[in-house]
Scaffold this active site. Structure first.
Site, PDB file in Angstrom:
ATOM      1  CE  LYS A   1     -16.066   1.045  -4.251  1.00  0.00           C
ATOM      2  NZ  LYS A   1     -16.098   0.033  -3.264  1.00  0.00           N
TER       3      LYS A   1
ATOM      4  CE  LYS B   1     -16.882  -2.704  -5.020  1.00  0.00           C
ATOM      5  NZ  LYS B   1     -16.696  -3.080  -3.637  1.00  0.00           N
TER       6      LYS B   1
ATOM      7  CE1 TYR C   1     -11.006   6.209   1.681  1.00  0.00           C
ATOM      8  CE2 TYR C   1     -11.129   6.538  -0.703  1.00  0.00           C
ATOM      9  CZ  TYR C   1     -11.263   5.725   0.398  1.00  0.00           C
ATOM     10  OH  TYR C   1     -11.674   4.428   0.237  1.00  0.00           O
TER      11      TYR C   1
ATOM     12  NE  ARG D   1      -9.644  -4.809  -4.780  1.00  0.00           N
ATOM     13  CZ  ARG D   1      -9.847  -5.184  -6.033  1.00  0.00           C
ATOM     14  NH1 ARG D   1      -8.849  -5.704  -6.736  1.00  0.00           N
ATOM     15  NH2 ARG D   1     -11.039  -5.056  -6.593  1.00  0.00           N
TER      16      ARG D   1
ATOM     17  CB  SER E   1      -8.467   3.998  -2.791  1.00  0.00           C
ATOM     18  OG  SER E   1      -8.662   2.879  -3.643  1.00  0.00           O
TER      19      SER E   1
HETATM   20  C1  PBG Z   1     -14.920  -3.964  -0.451  1.00  0.00           C
HETATM   21  C2  PBG Z   1     -14.722  -2.590  -0.960  1.00  0.00           C
HETATM   22  C3  PBG Z   1     -13.793  -2.125  -1.901  1.00  0.00           C
HETATM   23  C4  PBG Z   1     -13.929  -0.740  -1.926  1.00  0.00           C
HETATM   24  C5  PBG Z   1     -14.960  -0.403  -1.035  1.00  0.00           C
HETATM   25  N1  PBG Z   1     -15.440  -1.555  -0.474  1.00  0.00           N
HETATM   26  C6  PBG Z   1     -12.749  -2.841  -2.669  1.00  0.00           C
HETATM   27  C7  PBG Z   1     -13.113  -3.862  -3.631  1.00  0.00           C
HETATM   28  O1  PBG Z   1     -14.281  -4.078  -3.968  1.00  0.00           O
HETATM   29  O2  PBG Z   1     -12.188  -4.529  -4.079  1.00  0.00           O
HETATM   30  C8  PBG Z   1     -13.097   0.211  -2.733  1.00  0.00           C
HETATM   31  C9  PBG Z   1     -13.077   1.625  -2.227  1.00  0.00           C
HETATM   32  C10 PBG Z   1     -11.930   2.435  -2.718  1.00  0.00           C
HETATM   33  O3  PBG Z   1     -11.166   2.022  -3.622  1.00  0.00           O
HETATM   34  O4  PBG Z   1     -11.750   3.542  -2.198  1.00  0.00           O
HETATM   35  N2  PBG Z   1     -15.670  -4.784  -1.215  1.00  0.00           N
END
Ligand code: PBG
Length: 333
Positions: A256, A202, A321, A212, A282
């Site tokens: 991711k 990630k 999504y 967020r 997202s």
């Molecule tokens: C929480 C989390 C995040 C996402 C999934 N789980 C945000 C982050 O790490 O700041 C992002 C998913 C998305 O952007 O669709 N840790």
């Protein structure tokens, strides 16, 4: 194996592209409804459905409507739904205690979906950010996101979700040692059948912005997540982290964000052959929707093409999504 091609004119690759049936016959990969995991945002209340401003077409739903959405997804043949809670700001603390409250929003939603929609797998997102007044995925002490104390919290969170009936736990926090700690705790608690899909590779990405907003963590977050999420310049490190998480007991792994990191998906699948997923995050969704809303691209076609790309890169499935929209499109043919 090297693909062979007779020299022209014996070889005319366009022969196989001439008609739709021929193209279908030789298509190497495609996206199917079985490949989809649908991330959904959950909020409190009942009968509530509010659109996320930076993600048109994506909603935060109260638990009852989340159950209805899960039922609709199951009916469409989508195998799994992933719950992401929007927590009441009043419940956020520096200790993140709400994260492992058996009655928190996420755990209530898991139980209700389990009870009312048996035909869908329930996945969770394990990280402290929705519950943290600091907006970070871990406990903050003197400006540092502390690893081991956070792992202890994540284990409690994982056990509460497993108790509620989650099928797939998705640790998205990027702390070290959390997969092994969760696996041991699950075995000890009699949850040996609960699967873990590790958000193993990630990246510290700007593509998470709209998420967020959706979970209400944007306002709270101070600084960035670069001390725990990966540097976007790295590729070998992703392989080390995937290998580590598999060796600690992850059943599935995730890369991711998605499209900007397809090279990582390909390397991971080729190196380990494990069930490999990508998260079309997202920001990726928002970009496609924004361009489509302006009439600059054909949103439906880009949606399908972007998802097919994950399969071509070697992914077994995608968190997206778009899941219900794609499922409906695939059903219509
Ligand atoms: C929480 C989390 C995040 C996402 C999934 N789980 C945000 C982050 O790490 O700041 C992002 C998913 C998305 O952007 O669709 N840790």
């Amino acid at each position: 194996m090297r693909p062979t091609l007779a020299p022209y004119p014996a070889g005319r690759p366009r022969r196989l592209r001439r008609t739709a049936p021929l193209r279908a016959l030789v298509r190497e990969t495609s996206i199917g409804v079985d490949d989809l995991i649908w991330p959904v945002f959950v909020r409190d209340g009942s009968g509530v459905r509010e659109e996320v401003p930076s993600m048109p077409g994506v909603f935060r739903r109260s638990v009852d409507l989340t159950v209805a959405a899960a039922a609709e997804a199951a009916e469409l043949g989508i195998p799994a739904i992933c719950l992401c809670p929007y927590t009441d700001p009043a419940l956020k603390t520096a200790g993140c205690e709400e994260a492992w409250n058996p009655e928190n929003l996420c755990n209530r939603a898991i139980r209700e979906i389990r009870r009312q929609v048996p035909g869908i797998a329930v996945m969770t997102d394990i990280a402290l950010d929705p519950y943290n007044i600091n907006g970070h995925d871990g406990i903050v002490r003197d400006g540092e996101i502390v690893n081991d104390e956070t792992v202890g919290c994540l284990v409690k969170m994982a056990l509460a979700q497993a108790d509620a009936g989650a099928d797939i736990l998705g640790p998205s926090d990027m702390m070290d040692g959390r997969i092994g700690a969760m696996r041991t705790a699950l075995e000890t608690a009699g949850h040996s059948n609960v699967t873990i899909m590790s958000y193993a590779a990630k990246y510290a990405s700007a593509f998470y912005g709209p998420f967020r907003d959706a979970v209400g963590a944007s306002g709270a977050l101070t600084g960035d997540k670069k001390t725990y999420q990966m540097d976007p310049g790295n590729s070998d490190e992703a392989l080390r982290l995937i290998e580590r998480d598999l060796s600690e007991g992850a059943d599935m792994v995730m890369v991711k964000p998605g499209l900007p990191y397809l090279d990582i998906c390909r390397r991971v699948k080729e190196t380990f052959g494990a069930p490999t997923f990508a998260y079309q995050v997202s920001g990726e969704y928002a970009m496609i929707e924004a361009a489509a809303a302006n009439g600059w691209i054909d949103g439906e076609k880009v949606m399908l093409e972007s998802l097919a790309a994950f399969r071509r890169a070697g992914c077994d499935g995608v968190l997206t999504y778009f899941a219900p929209r794609v499922a409906r499109r695939l059903r219509e043919g």
